[in-house]
Write a protein that holds these residues in place. Sequence first.
Motif, PDB file in Angstrom:
ATOM      1  N   GLY A  68      17.540  11.751   1.364  1.00  0.00           N
ATOM      2  CA  GLY A  68      18.285  12.404   0.186  1.00  0.00           C
ATOM      3  C   GLY A  68      19.003  11.249  -0.374  1.00  0.00           C
ATOM      4  N   HIS A  69      19.318  10.022  -0.013  1.00  0.00           N
ATOM      5  CA  HIS A  69      20.082   8.834  -0.709  1.00  0.00           C
ATOM      6  C   HIS A  69      21.331   9.623  -1.452  1.00  0.00           C
ATOM      7  CE1 HIS A  69      17.201   6.023   0.106  1.00  0.00           C
ATOM      8  NE2 HIS A  69      16.198   6.743  -0.740  1.00  0.00           N
ATOM      9  N   ARG A  70      22.052  10.333  -0.440  1.00  0.00           N
ATOM     10  CA  ARG A  70      23.349  11.129  -0.933  1.00  0.00           C
ATOM     11  C   ARG A  70      24.433  10.235  -1.333  1.00  0.00           C
ATOM     12  NH1 ARG A  70      26.562  15.252   3.313  1.00  0.00           N
ATOM     13  NH2 ARG A  70      28.388  15.811   1.725  1.00  0.00           N
ATOM     14  N   LYS A  71      24.423   9.021  -0.751  1.00  0.00           N
ATOM     15  CA  LYS A  71      25.427   8.000  -1.221  1.00  0.00           C
ATOM     16  C   LYS A  71      25.179   7.882  -2.783  1.00  0.00           C
ATOM     17  CE  LYS A  71      27.674   3.777   0.528  1.00  0.00           C
ATOM     18  NZ  LYS A  71      27.373   2.853   1.658  1.00  0.00           N
ATOM     19  N   LEU A  72      24.369   7.910  -3.252  1.00  0.00           N
ATOM     20  CA  LEU A  72      24.114   7.391  -4.930  1.00  0.00           C
ATOM     21  C   LEU A  72      24.399   8.359  -5.481  1.00  0.00           C
ATOM     22  CD1 LEU A  72      20.249   5.967  -4.789  1.00  0.00           C
ATOM     23  CD2 LEU A  72      22.571   4.664  -4.500  1.00  0.00           C
ATOM     24  N   ARG A  73      24.685   9.597  -5.030  1.00  0.00           N
ATOM     25  CA  ARG A  73      25.422  10.556  -5.936  1.00  0.00           C
ATOM     26  C   ARG A  73      26.841  10.860  -5.717  1.00  0.00           C
ATOM     27  NH1 ARG A  73      20.707  12.868  -3.748  1.00  0.00           N
ATOM     28  NH2 ARG A  73      21.671  14.067  -2.083  1.00  0.00           N
ATOM     29  N   GLU A  74      27.556  10.403  -4.621  1.00  0.00           N
ATOM     30  CA  GLU A  74      28.683  10.378  -4.413  1.00  0.00           C
ATOM     31  C   GLU A  74      29.706   9.017  -4.493  1.00  0.00           C
ATOM     32  OE1 GLU A  74      28.701  10.837   0.093  1.00  0.00           O
ATOM     33  OE2 GLU A  74      28.202  12.967  -0.169  1.00  0.00           O
ATOM     34  N   GLU A  75      29.117   8.023  -4.971  1.00  0.00           N
ATOM     35  CA  GLU A  75      30.059   7.013  -5.325  1.00  0.00           C
ATOM     36  C   GLU A  75      29.531   6.596  -6.695  1.00  0.00           C
ATOM     37  OE1 GLU A  75      29.748   3.625  -2.629  1.00  0.00           O
ATOM     38  OE2 GLU A  75      30.006   4.911  -1.017  1.00  0.00           O
ATOM     39  N   LEU A  76      30.056   6.544  -7.814  1.00  0.00           N
ATOM     40  CA  LEU A  76      30.046   6.758  -9.014  1.00  0.00           C
ATOM     41  C   LEU A  76      29.291   5.277  -9.663  1.00  0.00           C
ATOM     42  CD1 LEU A  76      30.128   8.078 -11.960  1.00  0.00           C
ATOM     43  CD2 LEU A  76      32.183   7.197 -12.452  1.00  0.00           C
ATOM     44  N   PRO A  77      29.744   3.969  -9.042  1.00  0.00           N
ATOM     45  CA  PRO A  77      29.053   2.888  -9.615  1.00  0.00           C
ATOM     46  C   PRO A  77      27.603   2.993  -9.145  1.00  0.00           C
ATOM     47  CG  PRO A  77      31.168   2.396  -8.979  1.00  0.00           C
ATOM     48  CD  PRO A  77      31.032   3.962  -8.386  1.00  0.00           C
ATOM     49  N   ARG A  78      27.451   3.270  -7.826  1.00  0.00           N
ATOM     50  CA  ARG A  78      26.044   3.602  -7.328  1.00  0.00           C
ATOM     51  C   ARG A  78      25.263   4.299  -8.119  1.00  0.00           C
ATOM     52  NH1 ARG A  78      26.003   0.259  -2.930  1.00  0.00           N
ATOM     53  NH2 ARG A  78      28.200   0.026  -1.548  1.00  0.00           N
ATOM     54  N   MET A  79      25.901   5.706  -8.490  1.00  0.00           N
ATOM     55  CA  MET A  79      24.889   6.462  -9.065  1.00  0.00           C
ATOM     56  C   MET A  79      24.612   6.013 -10.436  1.00  0.00           C
ATOM     57  SD  MET A  79      26.272  10.267 -10.374  1.00  0.00           S
ATOM     58  CE  MET A  79      27.393   9.737 -11.204  1.00  0.00           C
ATOM     59  N   VAL A  80      25.391   5.345 -11.308  1.00  0.00           N
ATOM     60  CA  VAL A  80      25.127   4.515 -12.441  1.00  0.00           C
ATOM     61  C   VAL A  80      24.146   3.711 -12.758  1.00  0.00           C
ATOM     62  CG1 VAL A  80      26.125   3.351 -14.369  1.00  0.00           C
ATOM     63  CG2 VAL A  80      27.779   5.202 -13.498  1.00  0.00           C
TER      64      VAL A  80
END
Length: 237
Positions: A68-80
């Motif tokens: 799911g790579h949930r962390k990429l949706r929870e931390e804004l810099p990683r999501m960007v």
Amino acid sequence: MTVRDCGTVDRMVTLFSRQYGKITAVAFGARRPKSSFAGCLQPFSHVDLLLARNRGGECIRQCEIIHGHRKLREELPRMVYATLVAEIVTELWPENEADSDVFELLVDVLFTLEERNPRVAAIAAAWQLLALAGFAPEYRRCVACGSVISLPAHFNIGAGGVMCPACGGSQTNFTEGQANLLAKFLTLDFRSPGRFTVNAAVLAELEKLLGQCLFYHLEKELKTWAFIQRFEQPGKG
């Protein structure tokens, strides 16, 4: 995978598959509270899908999460930065053109974006994606005459790389530090990236060059690019 709302209860999903490349498909009813798609059709997820074709195109029948790579949706810099990588793939690759190298790169990059400096991981991934799309830069030999370059030298984006003084003039905007970091990024194994230190100033220069190359090849600015500058933080790869 990128996801956007479609209609009143549906979702439009853009994904990149191993067998078929980039695909856009509709998940009918995915926004209903009791939909089986609600938990699995999330941005940046690695999923196993069953697709079917109808008159309007592809539609999703079943979905199972692989990671799911949930962390990429929870931390804004990683999501960007994850969004930047996804947008580059979306813009550079046409629909239904399989490319297993791109698929494998994406699978590995998503893990790296979760665990390491997302800025460094995204810039490295972007250079590798440019290379896979046929836009690998030449940074050791003059693109005009083929002579070995003594850096610093002029980097001509339209020509595809560095140029010697005789061919490109006296302007010097590409340094040895940039060449070394570019070489590192182009050959980085995302499955086992190891630990390495990145010079903040050189990283910023190479990122600026990356933005110019993307703009040249895509003939437009990526939507994510304007947001990237807000989250830039120097650090270790």
